[in-house]
Write a protein that holds these residues in place. Structure first.
Motif, PDB file in Angstrom:
ATOM      1  N   ALA A 368      18.132 -10.452 -48.504  1.00  0.00           N
ATOM      2  CA  ALA A 368      19.334 -11.128 -48.665  1.00  0.00           C
ATOM      3  C   ALA A 368      20.492 -10.133 -48.049  1.00  0.00           C
ATOM      4  O   ALA A 368      21.359 -10.763 -47.442  1.00  0.00           O
ATOM      5  CB  ALA A 368      19.771 -11.642 -50.020  1.00  0.00           C
ATOM      6  N   LEU A 369      20.374  -8.918 -48.431  1.00  0.00           N
ATOM      7  CA  LEU A 369      21.637  -8.069 -48.010  1.00  0.00           C
ATOM      8  C   LEU A 369      21.065  -7.609 -46.608  1.00  0.00           C
ATOM      9  O   LEU A 369      22.151  -7.621 -45.886  1.00  0.00           O
ATOM     10  CB  LEU A 369      21.240  -6.757 -48.772  1.00  0.00           C
ATOM     11  N   ARG A 370      19.914  -7.611 -46.098  1.00  0.00           N
ATOM     12  CA  ARG A 370      19.743  -7.214 -44.665  1.00  0.00           C
ATOM     13  C   ARG A 370      20.307  -8.260 -43.785  1.00  0.00           C
ATOM     14  O   ARG A 370      20.832  -8.314 -42.628  1.00  0.00           O
ATOM     15  CB  ARG A 370      18.394  -6.730 -44.394  1.00  0.00           C
ATOM     16  N   ASP A 371      19.892  -9.665 -44.452  1.00  0.00           N
ATOM     17  CA  ASP A 371      20.194 -10.845 -43.595  1.00  0.00           C
ATOM     18  C   ASP A 371      21.646 -11.044 -43.454  1.00  0.00           C
ATOM     19  O   ASP A 371      22.235 -11.532 -42.169  1.00  0.00           O
ATOM     20  CB  ASP A 371      19.713 -12.129 -44.357  1.00  0.00           C
ATOM     21  N   ALA A 372      22.404 -10.589 -44.632  1.00  0.00           N
ATOM     22  CA  ALA A 372      23.803 -10.853 -44.339  1.00  0.00           C
ATOM     23  C   ALA A 372      24.581  -9.745 -43.290  1.00  0.00           C
ATOM     24  O   ALA A 372      25.369  -9.986 -42.613  1.00  0.00           O
ATOM     25  CB  ALA A 372      24.428 -10.386 -45.726  1.00  0.00           C
ATOM     26  N   VAL A 373      23.812  -8.486 -43.394  1.00  0.00           N
ATOM     27  CA  VAL A 373      24.410  -7.621 -42.177  1.00  0.00           C
ATOM     28  C   VAL A 373      23.945  -7.913 -40.919  1.00  0.00           C
ATOM     29  O   VAL A 373      24.878  -7.908 -39.894  1.00  0.00           O
ATOM     30  CB  VAL A 373      23.773  -6.125 -42.694  1.00  0.00           C
ATOM     31  N   ARG A 374      22.887  -8.647 -40.842  1.00  0.00           N
ATOM     32  CA  ARG A 374      22.438  -8.936 -39.484  1.00  0.00           C
ATOM     33  C   ARG A 374      23.150 -10.061 -38.890  1.00  0.00           C
ATOM     34  O   ARG A 374      23.513 -10.047 -37.806  1.00  0.00           O
ATOM     35  CB  ARG A 374      20.867  -9.377 -39.325  1.00  0.00           C
ATOM     36  N   ALA A 375      23.410 -10.934 -39.761  1.00  0.00           N
ATOM     37  CA  ALA A 375      24.350 -12.209 -39.329  1.00  0.00           C
ATOM     38  C   ALA A 375      25.832 -11.775 -39.214  1.00  0.00           C
ATOM     39  O   ALA A 375      26.327 -12.166 -38.041  1.00  0.00           O
ATOM     40  CB  ALA A 375      24.494 -13.111 -40.489  1.00  0.00           C
ATOM     41  N   ALA A 376      26.311 -10.706 -39.794  1.00  0.00           N
ATOM     42  CA  ALA A 376      27.776 -10.383 -39.574  1.00  0.00           C
ATOM     43  C   ALA A 376      27.925  -9.311 -38.293  1.00  0.00           C
ATOM     44  O   ALA A 376      28.827  -9.255 -37.878  1.00  0.00           O
ATOM     45  CB  ALA A 376      28.459  -9.831 -40.836  1.00  0.00           C
ATOM     46  N   CYS A 377      26.893  -8.343 -38.294  1.00  0.00           N
ATOM     47  CA  CYS A 377      27.057  -7.045 -37.472  1.00  0.00           C
ATOM     48  C   CYS A 377      25.910  -7.133 -36.442  1.00  0.00           C
ATOM     49  O   CYS A 377      26.185  -6.155 -35.518  1.00  0.00           O
ATOM     50  CB  CYS A 377      27.163  -5.871 -38.359  1.00  0.00           C
ATOM     51  N   GLY A 378      24.800  -7.762 -36.575  1.00  0.00           N
ATOM     52  CA  GLY A 378      23.977  -7.414 -35.301  1.00  0.00           C
ATOM     53  C   GLY A 378      22.788  -6.796 -35.826  1.00  0.00           C
ATOM     54  O   GLY A 378      22.871  -6.074 -37.103  1.00  0.00           O
ATOM     55  N   ARG A 379      21.495  -6.888 -35.211  1.00  0.00           N
ATOM     56  CA  ARG A 379      20.340  -6.312 -35.751  1.00  0.00           C
ATOM     57  C   ARG A 379      20.490  -4.746 -35.809  1.00  0.00           C
ATOM     58  O   ARG A 379      19.908  -4.105 -36.635  1.00  0.00           O
ATOM     59  CB  ARG A 379      19.114  -6.539 -34.769  1.00  0.00           C
ATOM     60  N   ALA A 380      20.922  -4.113 -34.794  1.00  0.00           N
ATOM     61  CA  ALA A 380      21.221  -2.627 -34.830  1.00  0.00           C
ATOM     62  C   ALA A 380      21.984  -2.152 -36.317  1.00  0.00           C
ATOM     63  O   ALA A 380      21.575  -1.181 -36.649  1.00  0.00           O
ATOM     64  CB  ALA A 380      22.036  -2.071 -33.676  1.00  0.00           C
ATOM     65  N   ALA A 381      22.692  -3.078 -37.056  1.00  0.00           N
ATOM     66  CA  ALA A 381      23.541  -2.326 -38.051  1.00  0.00           C
ATOM     67  C   ALA A 381      22.617  -2.584 -39.240  1.00  0.00           C
ATOM     68  O   ALA A 381      23.255  -2.469 -40.420  1.00  0.00           O
ATOM     69  CB  ALA A 381      24.784  -3.457 -38.110  1.00  0.00           C
ATOM     70  N   VAL A 382      21.500  -3.237 -39.312  1.00  0.00           N
ATOM     71  CA  VAL A 382      20.708  -3.676 -40.516  1.00  0.00           C
ATOM     72  C   VAL A 382      20.315  -2.389 -41.244  1.00  0.00           C
ATOM     73  O   VAL A 382      19.614  -1.387 -40.583  1.00  0.00           O
ATOM     74  CB  VAL A 382      19.410  -4.512 -40.307  1.00  0.00           C
ATOM     75  N   PRO A 383      20.736  -2.156 -42.378  1.00  0.00           N
ATOM     76  CA  PRO A 383      19.977  -0.825 -42.954  1.00  0.00           C
ATOM     77  C   PRO A 383      18.555  -0.621 -43.123  1.00  0.00           C
ATOM     78  O   PRO A 383      17.802  -1.645 -43.467  1.00  0.00           O
ATOM     79  CB  PRO A 383      20.740  -0.964 -44.503  1.00  0.00           C
ATOM     80  N   ARG A 384      18.224   0.483 -42.462  1.00  0.00           N
ATOM     81  CA  ARG A 384      16.734   0.751 -42.715  1.00  0.00           C
ATOM     82  C   ARG A 384      16.606   1.445 -44.117  1.00  0.00           C
ATOM     83  O   ARG A 384      15.472   1.340 -44.664  1.00  0.00           O
ATOM     84  CB  ARG A 384      16.384   1.997 -41.637  1.00  0.00           C
ATOM     85  N   VAL A 385      17.278   1.955 -44.698  1.00  0.00           N
ATOM     86  CA  VAL A 385      17.350   2.812 -46.081  1.00  0.00           C
ATOM     87  C   VAL A 385      18.319   1.866 -46.867  1.00  0.00           C
ATOM     88  O   VAL A 385      19.437   1.855 -46.703  1.00  0.00           O
ATOM     89  CB  VAL A 385      17.606   4.208 -46.141  1.00  0.00           C
ATOM     90  N   LEU A 386      17.728   1.263 -47.979  1.00  0.00           N
ATOM     91  CA  LEU A 386      18.614   0.472 -48.742  1.00  0.00           C
ATOM     92  C   LEU A 386      18.302   0.758 -50.341  1.00  0.00           C
ATOM     93  O   LEU A 386      17.030   0.697 -50.680  1.00  0.00           O
ATOM     94  CB  LEU A 386      18.280  -0.979 -48.577  1.00  0.00           C
ATOM     95  N   ARG A 387      19.149   1.207 -50.988  1.00  0.00           N
ATOM     96  CA  ARG A 387      18.978   1.661 -52.540  1.00  0.00           C
ATOM     97  C   ARG A 387      20.233   1.155 -53.335  1.00  0.00           C
ATOM     98  O   ARG A 387      21.291   0.823 -52.605  1.00  0.00           O
ATOM     99  CB  ARG A 387      18.964   3.228 -52.696  1.00  0.00           C
ATOM    100  N   ARG A 388      19.989   1.138 -54.396  1.00  0.00           N
ATOM    101  CA  ARG A 388      21.072   0.879 -55.328  1.00  0.00           C
ATOM    102  C   ARG A 388      21.408   1.972 -56.368  1.00  0.00           C
ATOM    103  O   ARG A 388      20.468   2.915 -56.241  1.00  0.00           O
ATOM    104  CB  ARG A 388      20.677  -0.485 -56.209  1.00  0.00           C
ATOM    105  N   ALA A 389      22.687   2.221 -56.967  1.00  0.00           N
ATOM    106  CA  ALA A 389      22.847   3.048 -57.857  1.00  0.00           C
ATOM    107  C   ALA A 389      23.857   2.491 -59.030  1.00  0.00           C
ATOM    108  O   ALA A 389      24.281   1.532 -58.892  1.00  0.00           O
ATOM    109  CB  ALA A 389      23.607   4.242 -57.289  1.00  0.00           C
ATOM    110  N   ALA A 390      23.905   3.270 -60.218  1.00  0.00           N
ATOM    111  CA  ALA A 390      24.986   2.961 -61.167  1.00  0.00           C
ATOM    112  C   ALA A 390      26.141   3.143 -60.637  1.00  0.00           C
ATOM    113  O   ALA A 390      27.109   2.242 -61.216  1.00  0.00           O
ATOM    114  CB  ALA A 390      24.477   3.812 -62.442  1.00  0.00           C
ATOM    115  N   ALA A 391      26.698   3.981 -59.671  1.00  0.00           N
ATOM    116  CA  ALA A 391      28.014   4.002 -59.190  1.00  0.00           C
ATOM    117  C   ALA A 391      27.790   4.726 -58.049  1.00  0.00           C
ATOM    118  O   ALA A 391      26.974   5.654 -57.751  1.00  0.00           O
ATOM    119  CB  ALA A 391      28.906   4.568 -60.338  1.00  0.00           C
ATOM    120  N   LEU A 392      29.048   4.778 -57.227  1.00  0.00           N
ATOM    121  CA  LEU A 392      29.055   5.481 -55.972  1.00  0.00           C
ATOM    122  C   LEU A 392      29.397   6.949 -56.337  1.00  0.00           C
ATOM    123  O   LEU A 392      30.340   7.064 -57.142  1.00  0.00           O
ATOM    124  CB  LEU A 392      30.076   4.832 -54.971  1.00  0.00           C
ATOM    125  N   PRO A 393      28.985   7.917 -55.604  1.00  0.00           N
ATOM    126  CA  PRO A 393      29.612   9.261 -55.831  1.00  0.00           C
ATOM    127  C   PRO A 393      30.791   9.283 -55.339  1.00  0.00           C
ATOM    128  O   PRO A 393      31.186   8.521 -54.250  1.00  0.00           O
ATOM    129  CB  PRO A 393      28.675   9.912 -55.107  1.00  0.00           C
TER     130      PRO A 393
END
Length: 412
Positions: A368-393
């Motif tokens: 779902a996250l990659r699809d949203a990026v692909r639709a908004a920004c194009g294929r090249a912008a889709v994250p190859r590495v995707l992780r979650r965290a408790a908070a952003l540094p």
């Protein structure tokens, strides 16, 4: 002319000392002020470039405040702010917000945004109301500090998005208190539309600000420059250039950096931007953050907006990661709604928590996250590495630490 280091430790007492020193510096009856974070009871010291400039007699005329940048691109720089620039900034802010009022300081006083809250209060004829930050920002502390503001006066404060989110999540008295302000300035990092919508629905009068230490803090409010401030886009580079009376006199002890960043048009930021038909500025992200993947250039800010548009995404930071085949690939670290915040269940290595397949375990899935990026920004912008965290540094006050994010993503 001289510069005096004033130590601040998050206590109201240290802010009182800073306010007294700032008042004298603005009036020309005391030395310029360099606010610096110190441990309780520790003695502050001037950094080498500032001390040498003072000793060499190369301080600019009218110098009132020196603030250190966050050093995101290397060593911190020491920004020289004149009394005239600070007064111009405070006056333009007061005019834009609708008049003088009482200011609550809920930010670290050593950063330009905190210094400005103190100065705006002093120049409006009152002392700042100070939240005790020795143990960090607490929503309950904001409510208690707000209760000390007298009735009848207009109320203003300045926060970073992380603080706003914490007040919204807490609810009750802190949320009621924040909704009573005539304006809540939000700066330090981009405010995602979902968080702004939550704040608006809760009755909080949010004003987004854009600026930096070199412009006495925020000088563009909700995309529109303050009176006297100019915003242009540099031909060729696409960089945002900010001009007008709020621009700093340069960097102390760094003539080459001063010549590179300051010119006839004003301060050349490191941000890319565009100006819409309505004259509003849209900041597209830092020029040096652009990801070049397989010959395609991807703006991290655009990918972050796409991720934040997915229901359940609370925060996102996008960076470029080195790759032997593509040069760089897009990496993204996201924080989900309902996921434990920092200090409440982080992963064992810096807060990353992966699912069994290296993906996300709760909320929107990877697809779902990659699809949203692909639709908004194009294929090249889709994250190859995707992780979650408790908070952003974070670094500074509320700014995502992109170097730390990249390091976390590379380790996984």
């Amino acid at each position: 002319m001289d510069v005096r280091a004033i130590g601040v430790d998050g206590s109201p007492e240290s802010v009182d000392r800073l306010a007294a020193a700032l008042r004298a510096a603005l009036d020309g009856t005391g030395p310029a002020v360099f606010p610096v974070r110190v441990a309780p009871g520790a003695e502050p010291a001037l950094p080498g470039p500032v001390a040498r400039a003072a000793a060499d007699g190369t301080l600019p005329d009218g110098l009132a405040v020196v603030v250190a940048t966050s050093g995101s691109t290397g060593e911190p720089k020491h920004v020289a702010l004149t009394a005239a620039a600070l007064r111009a900034s405070a006056s333009a802010t007061e005019a834009r917000l609708g008049g003088a009022g009482r200011w609550l300081l809920a930010l670290p006083a050593e950063h330009v945004a905190g210094v400005q809250v103190v100065l705006r209060a002093l120049l409006s004829g009152s002392e700042p109301v100070v939240q005790d930050l020795r143990d960090g920002f607490r929503p309950e502390g904001l409510a208690r500090a707000t209760a000390r503001i007298g009735l009848g006066a207009r109320r203003y404060t300045s926060l970073v998005p992380t603080q706003l989110a914490r007040v919204l999540d807490h609810g009750s008295a802190p949320l009621f208190a924040l909704a009573g302000y005539d304006a809540v300035l939000i700066g330090g990092a981009a405010l995602d539309p979902g968080l702004r919508a939550r704040a608006t629905d809760a009755g909080i009068r949010v004003v987004t600000t854009y600026g930096m230490s070199e412009t006495c803090g925020g000088c563009v409010y909700d995309g529109v420059a303050l009176d006297g401030v100019t915003v242009t886009i540099e031909p060729g580079s696409g960089r945002v250039v900010l001009g007008g009376p709020v621009v700093a006199a340069g960097y102390l002890g760094a003539p080459d950096a001063t010549a590179e960043a300051f010119g006839p048009a004003g301060f050349r930021t490191t941000d890319l931007g565009s100006i819409g038909p309505d004259g509003a500025l849209a900041v597209l992200g830092r020029a040096d953050d652009v990801v070049n993947t397989g010959g395609e250039k991807v703006a991290p800010a655009a990918v972050e907006r796409a991720l934040l548009g997915v229901p359940g995404v609370r925060a996102a930071c996008v960076v470029g990661l080195p790759d032997d085949e593509w040069g760089q690939v897009v990496g993204a670290l996201v924080v989900l709604e309902g996921f434990p915040h920092a200090g409440q269940g982080e992963g064992p290595d810096g807060g990353l928590v992966d699912g069994p397949d290296g993906g996300l375990t709760d909320g929107p899935d990877d697809a779902a996250l990659r699809d949203a990026v692909r639709a908004a920004c194009g294929r090249a912008a889709v994250p190859r590495v995707l992780r979650r965290a408790a908070a952003l540094p974070e670094r500074g006050i509320g700014k995502p630490d992109r170097a730390a994010v990249a390091a976390l993503l590379r380790t996984r």
